[in-house]
Enzyme design. Structure first.
Site, PDB file in Angstrom:
ATOM      1  N   LYS A 258       0.829  -1.212   0.000  1.00  0.00           N
ATOM      2  CA  LYS A 258       0.000   0.000   0.000  1.00  0.00           C
ATOM      3  C   LYS A 258       0.859   1.256   0.000  1.00  0.00           C
ATOM      4  CE  LYS A 258      -4.540  -1.418   1.440  1.00  0.00           C
ATOM      5  NZ  LYS A 258      -5.693  -1.222   2.301  1.00  0.00           N
TER       6      LYS A 258
ATOM      7  N   LYS B 257     -10.820  -4.850  -4.343  1.00  0.00           N
ATOM      8  CA  LYS B 257     -11.914  -3.901  -4.533  1.00  0.00           C
ATOM      9  C   LYS B 257     -11.410  -2.515  -4.895  1.00  0.00           C
ATOM     10  CE  LYS B 257     -13.139  -4.398   0.318  1.00  0.00           C
ATOM     11  NZ  LYS B 257     -12.005  -4.134   1.217  1.00  0.00           N
TER      12      LYS B 257
ATOM     13  N   LYS C 123      -3.767 -10.294  -6.783  1.00  0.00           N
ATOM     14  CA  LYS C 123      -5.026 -10.541  -6.054  1.00  0.00           C
ATOM     15  C   LYS C 123      -6.165  -9.690  -6.628  1.00  0.00           C
ATOM     16  CE  LYS C 123      -6.119  -8.407  -2.223  1.00  0.00           C
ATOM     17  NZ  LYS C 123      -6.296  -7.846  -0.882  1.00  0.00           N
TER      18      LYS C 123
HETATM   19  P1  TYM Z   1     -10.467  -6.527   3.285  1.00  0.00           P
HETATM   20  O1  TYM Z   1     -11.567  -5.538   3.477  1.00  0.00           O
HETATM   21  O2  TYM Z   1      -9.380  -6.180   2.338  1.00  0.00           O
HETATM   22  O3  TYM Z   1     -11.086  -7.901   2.804  1.00  0.00           O
HETATM   23  C1  TYM Z   1     -12.134  -8.528   3.506  1.00  0.00           C
HETATM   24  C2  TYM Z   1     -11.925 -10.031   3.493  1.00  0.00           C
HETATM   25  O4  TYM Z   1     -11.892 -10.505   2.145  1.00  0.00           O
HETATM   26  C3  TYM Z   1     -10.710 -11.276   1.938  1.00  0.00           C
HETATM   27  N1  TYM Z   1     -10.267 -11.062   0.546  1.00  0.00           N
HETATM   28  C4  TYM Z   1     -10.038 -12.044  -0.331  1.00  0.00           C
HETATM   29  N2  TYM Z   1     -10.109 -13.378  -0.230  1.00  0.00           N
HETATM   30  C5  TYM Z   1      -9.817 -14.105  -1.330  1.00  0.00           C
HETATM   31  N3  TYM Z   1      -9.447 -13.557  -2.521  1.00  0.00           N
HETATM   32  C6  TYM Z   1      -9.350 -12.230  -2.671  1.00  0.00           C
HETATM   33  N4  TYM Z   1      -9.008 -11.696  -3.828  1.00  0.00           N
HETATM   34  C7  TYM Z   1      -9.661 -11.401  -1.538  1.00  0.00           C
HETATM   35  N5  TYM Z   1      -9.665 -10.059  -1.344  1.00  0.00           N
HETATM   36  C8  TYM Z   1     -10.036  -9.879  -0.053  1.00  0.00           C
HETATM   37  C9  TYM Z   1      -9.699 -10.728   2.940  1.00  0.00           C
HETATM   38  O5  TYM Z   1      -8.677 -11.659   3.204  1.00  0.00           O
HETATM   39  C10 TYM Z   1     -10.582 -10.454   4.132  1.00  0.00           C
HETATM   40  O6  TYM Z   1     -10.788 -11.630   4.882  1.00  0.00           O
HETATM   41  N6  TYM Z   1      -7.663  -5.939   7.365  1.00  0.00           N
HETATM   42  C11 TYM Z   1      -8.840  -6.579   6.832  1.00  0.00           C
HETATM   43  C12 TYM Z   1     -10.117  -6.191   7.544  1.00  0.00           C
HETATM   44  C13 TYM Z   1     -10.063  -6.362   9.025  1.00  0.00           C
HETATM   45  C14 TYM Z   1     -10.180  -7.594   9.729  1.00  0.00           C
HETATM   46  C15 TYM Z   1     -10.155  -7.237  11.105  1.00  0.00           C
HETATM   47  C16 TYM Z   1     -10.299  -8.922   9.335  1.00  0.00           C
HETATM   48  C17 TYM Z   1      -9.970  -5.388   9.939  1.00  0.00           C
HETATM   49  N7  TYM Z   1     -10.027  -5.900  11.194  1.00  0.00           N
HETATM   50  C18 TYM Z   1     -10.240  -8.223  12.098  1.00  0.00           C
HETATM   51  C19 TYM Z   1     -10.384  -9.897  10.330  1.00  0.00           C
HETATM   52  C20 TYM Z   1     -10.346  -9.555  11.695  1.00  0.00           C
HETATM   53  C21 TYM Z   1      -8.986  -6.183   5.378  1.00  0.00           C
HETATM   54  O7  TYM Z   1      -8.438  -5.212   4.925  1.00  0.00           O
HETATM   55  O8  TYM Z   1      -9.851  -6.957   4.682  1.00  0.00           O
END
Ligand code: TYM
Length: 333
Positions: free
Chosen positions: A115, A200, A197
């Site tokens: 990032k 979004k 990957k």
């Molecule tokens: P975030 O918002 O980027 O993504 C949410 C969840 O989706 C999964 N994910 C994917 N899985 C498979 N293939 C992909 N291309 C893909 N893109 C996203 C992510 O692994 C995630 O599980 N830091 C985290 C959010 C967060 C969180 C937490 C998660 C904040 N606090 C506490 C668990 C526990 C994040 O940015 O996810």
């Protein structure tokens, strides 16, 4: 904390329209725990501001993410669904955990490196300490399991290290959480650059299938997906595009790679891409229908946010009090 019931916790950032990566890697798996675990799932709006957001978009996506949780089958009567900024203990505990996290540990986080390369004009301290806020999210609820995609595993592992360090100084404070990464769907790749990957925040909308894309759009995107010059539907090293499409097809149909190879033997990539688009669109249709109904009643979503925040705050307050007491902060009654 919950009469010996285990806790499942996870979060999604409302930083963009949610993709089938978010759905297959995370959201779809959340309801697996509904019957046997105390489940809490959060819309992590505070995490989203490490990158600049348009306020109206952030607000809209916060409602949408909550609605998608429910549209994907999470029952708010059984599960605590809430918005991070409504529970102030997240940032409170994050400060404390900052003092138990090493600079070197945060410097090694691959998401920070990625990032900061992408947003070189805004490498703010929040981007750097983001995993500490995430550790706070998880530890506040004495979490046992954290269902996430593979990209978040490193953050959950850091959370374990922070909790273990804290517990070694102040015993029995935190439950040590386990990241749960489902085998299928753990890393859905971009349709335009299948070594990257699916994200979004990708600027190319054709690289990404959104949960809310309509059937025609989904089929068009899969038809345009980058593949190789081979014609055989076969899971093999170097065939990143086809491997990704096969993984997506496997997630939606439950078929093995061998079954998929047999199904498309003698057929070209065109037939296969159409089939992937169709199973994806058909699986998402009921989620989309439910989403539209839920979004039509903002008042009900707000009532849900309020209820979820009250439930979460109650637990979070107990953990913060425990931590502050152990640290030696004066407790006023
Ligand atoms: P975030 O918002 O980027 O993504 C949410 C969840 O989706 C999964 N994910 C994917 N899985 C498979 N293939 C992909 N291309 C893909 N893109 C996203 C992510 O692994 C995630 O599980 N830091 C985290 C959010 C967060 C969180 C937490 C998660 C904040 N606090 C506490 C668990 C526990 C994040 O940015 O996810």
């Amino acid at each position: 904390m919950f009469q010996n019931q285990k806790v499942s916790y996870s979060g999604v950032q409302p930083s963009g329209n949610l993709t089938i990566g978010n759905y297959l890697g995370a959201l779809r798996n959340f309801s697996t725990y509904s019957d046997d675990y105390k489940c809490l799932y959060c819309v992590v709006d505070q995490h989203a501001i490490t990158v600049r957001q348009v306020p109206a978009d952030l607000r809209r996506r916060t409602y949408e993410t909550l609605a998608l949780y429910m549209a994907c089958g999470l029952d708010p009567e059984k599960t605590t669904l809430y918005v991070q900024s409504h529970v102030h203990e997240h940032t409170e505990l994050a400060w404390i955990l900052n003092c138990f996290t090493m600079f070197g540990e945060l410097s090694r986080m691959t998401q920070f490196k990625d990032k900061s390369a992408k947003h070189a004009d805004n490498i703010n301290a929040g981007l750097f300490t983001y995993p500490v806020l995430m550790a706070s999210d998880i530890l506040l609820y004495q979490t046992d399991v954290v269902p996430v995609g593979i990209d978040q595993k490193q953050h959950v592992e850091l959370c374990r290290d922070i909790a273990t360090r804290f517990n070694s100084l102040y015993p029995d404070t935190f439950t040590i959480p386990e990241p749960i990464v489902s085998k299928s769907g753990m890393k859905i790749m971009s349709l335009a650059e299948p070594t990257k990957k699916m994200s979004k925040s990708d600027e190319n909308p054709n690289a990404v299938v959104y949960i809310l894309d309509d059937k025609d759009t989904i089929i068009r995107k899969f038809k345009r997906a980058v593949t190789d010059s081979d014609t055989e539907v076969r899971f093999a090293p170097g065939k990143d595009g086809i491997n990704n499409l096969m993984s997506i097809y496997a997630c939606f149909t439950g078929k093995t790679m061998e079954e998929i190879e047999a199904e498309f033997a003698g057929k070209g990539y065109g037939d296969f891409k159409l089939a992937v688009g169709e199973v994806c669109a058909d699986a998402l249709a009921p989620v989309q229908q439910r989403f539209v109904q839920l979004m039509a009643d903002k008042g009900a979503l707000e009532a849900q946010m309020k209820k979820g925040a009250e439930e979460a705050s109650y637990i979070a307050r107990r953990t913060v009090s425990k931590v502050e007491k152990k640290l030696g902060f004066v407790q006023l009654r």
